[in-house]
Design a protein around this motif. Structure first.
Motif, PDB file in Angstrom:
ATOM      1  N   ALA A 136      45.749  44.050  38.305  1.00 60.98           N
ATOM      2  CA  ALA A 136      46.504  44.505  39.140  1.00 60.98           C
ATOM      3  C   ALA A 136      47.855  43.795  39.020  1.00 60.98           C
ATOM      4  O   ALA A 136      48.730  44.693  39.209  1.00 60.98           O
ATOM      5  CB  ALA A 136      46.148  44.439  41.179  1.00 60.98           C
ATOM      6  N   ALA A 137      48.015  43.039  39.052  1.00 55.92           N
ATOM      7  CA  ALA A 137      48.974  42.299  39.089  1.00 55.92           C
ATOM      8  C   ALA A 137      50.551  42.085  37.960  1.00 55.92           C
ATOM      9  O   ALA A 137      51.070  41.833  37.629  1.00 55.92           O
ATOM     10  CB  ALA A 137      49.009  40.378  38.842  1.00 55.92           C
ATOM     11  N   ARG A 138      48.998  43.019  36.596  1.00 61.03           N
ATOM     12  CA  ARG A 138      49.923  43.653  35.381  1.00 61.03           C
ATOM     13  C   ARG A 138      50.702  44.771  36.121  1.00 61.03           C
ATOM     14  O   ARG A 138      51.756  44.952  35.647  1.00 61.03           O
ATOM     15  CB  ARG A 138      49.070  43.939  34.030  1.00 61.03           C
ATOM     16  N   ALA A 139      50.127  45.722  36.633  1.00 64.58           N
ATOM     17  CA  ALA A 139      50.108  46.751  37.098  1.00 64.58           C
ATOM     18  C   ALA A 139      51.310  46.399  38.517  1.00 64.58           C
ATOM     19  O   ALA A 139      52.934  47.735  38.579  1.00 64.58           O
ATOM     20  CB  ALA A 139      48.811  47.554  37.707  1.00 64.58           C
ATOM     21  N   VAL A 140      50.921  45.811  38.961  1.00 68.40           N
ATOM     22  CA  VAL A 140      52.008  45.524  40.710  1.00 68.40           C
ATOM     23  C   VAL A 140      52.284  43.992  40.280  1.00 68.40           C
ATOM     24  O   VAL A 140      51.827  43.184  40.698  1.00 68.40           O
ATOM     25  CB  VAL A 140      51.834  45.519  41.405  1.00 68.40           C
ATOM     26  N   PRO A 141      53.620  43.894  39.476  1.00 66.26           N
ATOM     27  CA  PRO A 141      53.879  42.040  39.994  1.00 66.26           C
ATOM     28  C   PRO A 141      53.850  41.556  41.059  1.00 66.26           C
ATOM     29  O   PRO A 141      54.353  42.175  42.302  1.00 66.26           O
ATOM     30  CB  PRO A 141      55.366  42.170  39.297  1.00 66.26           C
ATOM     31  N   GLY A 142      53.076  40.480  41.364  1.00 62.99           N
ATOM     32  CA  GLY A 142      52.782  39.829  42.381  1.00 62.99           C
ATOM     33  C   GLY A 142      52.264  39.727  43.306  1.00 62.99           C
ATOM     34  O   GLY A 142      51.667  39.433  44.219  1.00 62.99           O
ATOM     35  N   PHE A 143      51.365  41.136  43.179  1.00 64.31           N
ATOM     36  CA  PHE A 143      50.049  41.335  43.684  1.00 64.31           C
ATOM     37  C   PHE A 143      48.944  40.379  43.464  1.00 64.31           C
ATOM     38  O   PHE A 143      48.994  39.217  42.851  1.00 64.31           O
ATOM     39  CB  PHE A 143      49.049  42.664  42.538  1.00 64.31           C
ATOM     40  N   SER A 144      48.430  39.939  44.723  1.00 65.79           N
ATOM     41  CA  SER A 144      47.473  38.731  44.316  1.00 65.79           C
ATOM     42  C   SER A 144      46.569  38.874  45.543  1.00 65.79           C
ATOM     43  O   SER A 144      46.300  39.705  46.320  1.00 65.79           O
ATOM     44  CB  SER A 144      47.905  37.053  45.124  1.00 65.79           C
ATOM     45  N   LEU A 145      44.665  38.510  45.339  1.00 69.14           N
ATOM     46  CA  LEU A 145      44.394  37.903  46.364  1.00 69.14           C
ATOM     47  C   LEU A 145      44.829  37.394  48.014  1.00 69.14           C
ATOM     48  O   LEU A 145      44.877  36.201  47.197  1.00 69.14           O
ATOM     49  CB  LEU A 145      42.577  37.648  45.496  1.00 69.14           C
ATOM     50  N   HIS A 146      44.166  37.895  49.316  1.00 71.10           N
ATOM     51  CA  HIS A 146      44.700  37.019  50.594  1.00 71.10           C
ATOM     52  C   HIS A 146      43.885  37.971  50.833  1.00 71.10           C
ATOM     53  O   HIS A 146      43.054  39.169  51.205  1.00 71.10           O
ATOM     54  CB  HIS A 146      45.809  37.779  50.660  1.00 71.10           C
ATOM     55  N   PRO A 147      44.142  37.226  52.439  1.00 74.23           N
ATOM     56  CA  PRO A 147      42.850  37.542  53.638  1.00 74.23           C
ATOM     57  C   PRO A 147      42.920  39.534  53.934  1.00 74.23           C
ATOM     58  O   PRO A 147      42.441  39.464  54.436  1.00 74.23           O
ATOM     59  CB  PRO A 147      43.238  36.849  54.590  1.00 74.23           C
ATOM     60  N   GLY A 148      43.940  39.892  53.600  1.00 79.06           N
ATOM     61  CA  GLY A 148      44.580  40.938  54.732  1.00 79.06           C
ATOM     62  C   GLY A 148      43.777  42.051  53.279  1.00 79.06           C
ATOM     63  O   GLY A 148      43.349  43.245  53.726  1.00 79.06           O
ATOM     64  N   ASN A 149      43.203  41.913  52.022  1.00 77.43           N
ATOM     65  CA  ASN A 149      43.365  42.608  50.984  1.00 77.43           C
ATOM     66  C   ASN A 149      42.039  42.480  50.878  1.00 77.43           C
ATOM     67  O   ASN A 149      41.316  43.012  49.510  1.00 77.43           O
ATOM     68  CB  ASN A 149      44.458  43.481  50.312  1.00 77.43           C
ATOM     69  N   LYS A 150      41.308  41.542  50.751  1.00 74.04           N
ATOM     70  CA  LYS A 150      40.179  41.429  50.717  1.00 74.04           C
ATOM     71  C   LYS A 150      38.879  42.213  50.515  1.00 74.04           C
ATOM     72  O   LYS A 150      38.242  42.674  49.765  1.00 74.04           O
ATOM     73  CB  LYS A 150      39.194  39.846  50.876  1.00 74.04           C
ATOM     74  N   ALA A 151      39.483  42.521  51.917  1.00 76.08           N
ATOM     75  CA  ALA A 151      38.005  43.342  51.870  1.00 76.08           C
ATOM     76  C   ALA A 151      37.933  45.123  50.680  1.00 76.08           C
ATOM     77  O   ALA A 151      36.769  44.915  50.137  1.00 76.08           O
ATOM     78  CB  ALA A 151      37.932  43.974  53.448  1.00 76.08           C
ATOM     79  N   TRP A 152      39.284  45.363  51.103  1.00 70.46           N
ATOM     80  CA  TRP A 152      39.376  46.456  49.944  1.00 70.46           C
ATOM     81  C   TRP A 152      39.561  45.927  48.500  1.00 70.46           C
ATOM     82  O   TRP A 152      38.504  46.718  47.565  1.00 70.46           O
ATOM     83  CB  TRP A 152      41.011  46.902  49.576  1.00 70.46           C
ATOM     84  N   VAL A 153      38.925  44.782  47.917  1.00 67.67           N
ATOM     85  CA  VAL A 153      39.222  44.704  46.250  1.00 67.67           C
ATOM     86  C   VAL A 153      37.729  44.709  46.706  1.00 67.67           C
ATOM     87  O   VAL A 153      37.291  44.466  45.676  1.00 67.67           O
ATOM     88  CB  VAL A 153      40.045  43.035  46.429  1.00 67.67           C
ATOM     89  N   VAL A 154      37.137  43.770  47.032  1.00 73.55           N
ATOM     90  CA  VAL A 154      35.171  43.523  47.155  1.00 73.55           C
ATOM     91  C   VAL A 154      34.869  45.290  47.017  1.00 73.55           C
ATOM     92  O   VAL A 154      33.928  45.310  46.261  1.00 73.55           O
ATOM     93  CB  VAL A 154      35.090  42.602  48.163  1.00 73.55           C
ATOM     94  N   ARG A 155      35.437  46.105  47.894  1.00 71.85           N
ATOM     95  CA  ARG A 155      34.658  47.163  48.547  1.00 71.85           C
ATOM     96  C   ARG A 155      34.559  47.831  47.054  1.00 71.85           C
ATOM     97  O   ARG A 155      34.578  48.551  45.900  1.00 71.85           O
ATOM     98  CB  ARG A 155      35.504  48.591  49.191  1.00 71.85           C
TER      99      ARG A 155
END
Length: 691
Positions: free
Chosen positions: A181-200
């Motif tokens: 994802a970081a290759r597609a969108v530079p700066g992308f990282s796992l954080h509390p706000g997106n954790k649930a979506w990434v896990v899903r």
């Protein structure tokens, strides 16, 4: 001797347990097969493991990629070629076994499933005959060979929804998604706000690496939330449509369906058309073959860029040119999506493109870019095989395939792929029975390759038919080639006088036709074979050949001119000039990996050492050459211009050193390997450096 190994460690995520387990299993077993469905990461795991273990194998690691093979009949010559066995002869398995019998190495066979039975037979024979060899295979099914250990490659671990951020980030499925994802969108990282979506997403994709990579690439045009919702809908529909399919197969299939659906109409067409190229493709070829019928020439680059953005296609720089490749799972999917009408149209365009490419890059030409032509054909070999197979499966295209295989005769020689060359030529000759010039060219090429393998019995009928065909109206240009091959055949049966007469006749006809390329090869065979029959005239032929090559800057042919002239000068007693010429040829042949030329050069340099009284050096060089003769399925005794001097050199060295010392020196030479043998033969290193 390692090729194709992973070098970009950042591209390999996780698999610590599998790496550890596979290392343990390979240490206790000589055959380990990594199994699992497409897209699970078997190849990537195997290449990473091979890279890690490289230092554990004295004789190296060799990776043989089998995905591009169209038939199991080419498995053995393909493995032989990957091992550097330039001519595996009529029995490539025997040559492979001879080569591997005392080597401690790891052989990686990647993508075995479509040639499963042939792989199982070969692996069984290799393991029985080469006690220090270990084999690592990847396949969607086990090989079923005695002693095989199997490691199913699982999907990547996925986190539970209730895991905290730190624990979630440790799961390999999440790590892979975040990295891509970081290759597609530079700066992308796992954080509390997106954790649930990434896990899903990771859980919905069931940890399948290819599915995760395809999904992550979509972040260039979609939000994480929209991505997860759309994927949910896609998977639910597929599960309803195909409830009996294995869940992981449904997931991967759905992800590819989903990626395909999100492509533009042009990208979908190009994806399916690119599936025809098992060896990847450059932009020019993609435009030449894939444009038209819904894809404009000027669109191809933009469509390729779109497929790269979606992780369907990967661009890689090779020798200064960008080449586009697909993972085998994505290529197979694209092939399924190629409409029958498109397939018929593109097949014709594809095979004619490669027919023209081979004709433009023939190596049997007096041109300065012979080596570049050879390297290009070697890089395109998977695609050339696909083109040849397509021709042989469609009667209307069979003459195109036969012409392609014939035009590659010099490639088959230089690459040492004589068995494969004969395979395609024989297959085409069965399909093109009429007396055309195309058949005539194929007959002498097939006969010459058979002679090179010492198969005089098979060569005879082909050359006889070729001579008959050449005498028919309109086929006069075939006659000098037929005579040339018949001359070699005469030498092969011990009739040197007749052989030299035929080669002189061939040369005269080529001169009369002003066919410089034909003159080149007639001179070579007359200089080499004629050196034992009429060394003075052979030397004249060799001098003319060398001058011709130098004037046209034909560097590959020049090495053969130096070698053949060197043999002729040797027979005239001019040993100093002979050694000078052959040493120069040795350097070049070693540099480009031409084992056939190199082997003969090492022989001559052994004679030179013996003549100076350096009998131990002579024995060492004979040993170095012996390995190469053996792996090529050839022998100096089979070449009239080598046989007498080889026997004399060996006898004199044995007499001077004694059998025991001679054998020790001979074995030391055998252990050198081609690269070190070149350095030793040319005086750059001593044998002590390799003791």
């Amino acid at each position: 001797m390692t090729t194709g190994l992973v070098t970009d460690k950042s591209s390999f995520v996780g698999r610590k347990r599998e790496l550890s387990e596979s290392r343990r299993m390979l240490a206790s077993s000589r055959l380990l097969t990594l199994t699992g469905p497409g897209g699970v990461g078997k190849t990537r795991l195997a290449l990473r493991l091979a890279e890690i273990l490289r230092g554990s194998f004295r004789d190296g690691v060799e990776v043989v990629e089998l995905a591009s093979l169209e038939t199991g009949e080419l498995l053995e010559p393909t493995v032989a070629a990957a091992l550097g066995l330039r001519d595996a002869g009529p029995d490539p398995v025997k040559v492979i076994i001879d080569y591997l019998s005392d080597r401690r190495m790891l052989l990686v066979l990647d993508n075995c499933e479509h040639v499963h039975e042939a792989c199982a037979r070969l692996v069984d024979r290799l393991l029985r005959s080469a006690p220090r060899l270990r084999i690592l295979a990847t396949s969607r099914r086990t090989l079923g060979v005695y002693g095989e250990q199997v490691l199913p490659v699982p999907t990547l671990p996925v986190p539970d929804p209730g895991h905290g951020l730190r624990e979630t980030a440790r799961h390999d499925a999440v790590r892979l998604f975040v990295e891509r994802a970081a290759r597609a969108v530079p700066g992308f990282s796992l954080h509390p706000g997106n954790k649930a979506w990434v896990v899903r997403l990771a859980r919905r994709l069931e940890g399948i690496p290819l599915a995760i990579e395809l999904a992550a690439a979509r972040l260039r045009t979609s939000t994480l939330e929209d991505l997860a919702r759309e994927l949910d809908e896609r998977l639910d529909v597929l599960a309803a449509d195909a409830p009996s399919a294995p869940p992981r197969h449904r997931t991967l299939r759905a992800t590819m369906d989903w990626s395909f659906g999100l492509c533009s109409a042009g990208e979908r067409r190009l994806w399916s058309r690119l599936s025809m190229f098992p060896g990847g493709v450059d932009l020019d070829t993609a435009e030449s073959v894939c444009a038209g019928d819904g894809i404009d020439d000027m669109e191809v680059l933009d469509l390729l860029a779109g497929l790269v953005d979606k992780s369907v296609v990967a661009g890689e720089l090779r020798e200064g040119r960008l080449r586009y490749r697909m993972l085998e799972s994505l290529r197979a999917y694209g092939s399924e999506r190629l409409p029958a009408a498109d397939r018929r149209l593109l097949r014709s365009r594809y095979v004619r493109h490669y027919r023209e490419l081979v004709e433009r890059h023939r190596i049997d030409r007096l041109v300065p870019d012979q080596l570049e032509r050879y390297n290009l054909l070697r890089g395109e070999l998977p695609n050339l095989r696909a083109a040849l197979d397509a021709c042989m499966c469609e009667p209307a295209l069979a003459p195109v395939g036969l012409g392609t295989a014939s035009a590659m005769w010099c490639y088959w020689l230089l690459a040492g792929s004589l068995t494969e060359g004969r395979y395609w030529l024989e297959r085409g000759l069965r399909l093109v029975p009429d007396g055309t010039s195309t058949r005539g060219q194929a007959l002498w090429a097939c006969g010459l390759l058979a002679l090179r393998q010492g198969d005089v019995r098979a060569a005879g009928p082909r050359l006889g038919e070729c001579r008959d065909l050449a005498c028919q109206a309109g086929n006069d240009r075939i006659l000098p080639r037929a005579l040339m091959a018949e001359g070699v055949a005469a030498f092969s049966t011990g009739d040197g006088r007749r052989g030299l007469e035929l080669l002189r006749e061939s040369l005269a006809l080529h001169r009369a036709m002003e066919d410089l390329d034909g003159v080149l090869y007639s001179l070579y065979f007359a200089a080499a074979y004629g050196s034992s029959e009429d060394p003075r005239q052979a030397a004249e032929f060799g001098e003319e050949l060398l001058d011709l090559c130098e004037r046209h800057h034909a560097l590959v042919s020049r090495a053969y001119a130096q070698m053949s002239l060197g043999v002729a000068r040797w027979n005239l007693g001019d040993c100093s000039r002979a050694e000078e010429l052959v040493t120069a040829a040795t350097e070049f042949a070693g540099e480009i990996g031409d084992r056939w030329c190199l082997t003969q050069c090492l022989e001559v340099l052994a004679w030179a050492a013996g003549r100076r009284g350096e009998h131990e050096r002579a024995a060492e060089l004979l040993g170095a050459a012996h390995v190469l003769w053996r792996v090529m399925g050839a022998a100096p005794e089979r070449l009239s211009y080598h046989a007498v001097w080889h026997e004399r050199c060996e006898q004199q060295a044995c007499l001077a050193l004694g059998r025991r010392t001679f054998s020790g020196a001979f074995r030391a030479g055998e252990r050198l390997g081609p690269d070190r043998a070149v350095a030793y033969a040319c005086g750059r290193e001593s044998i002590a450096q390799h003791a």
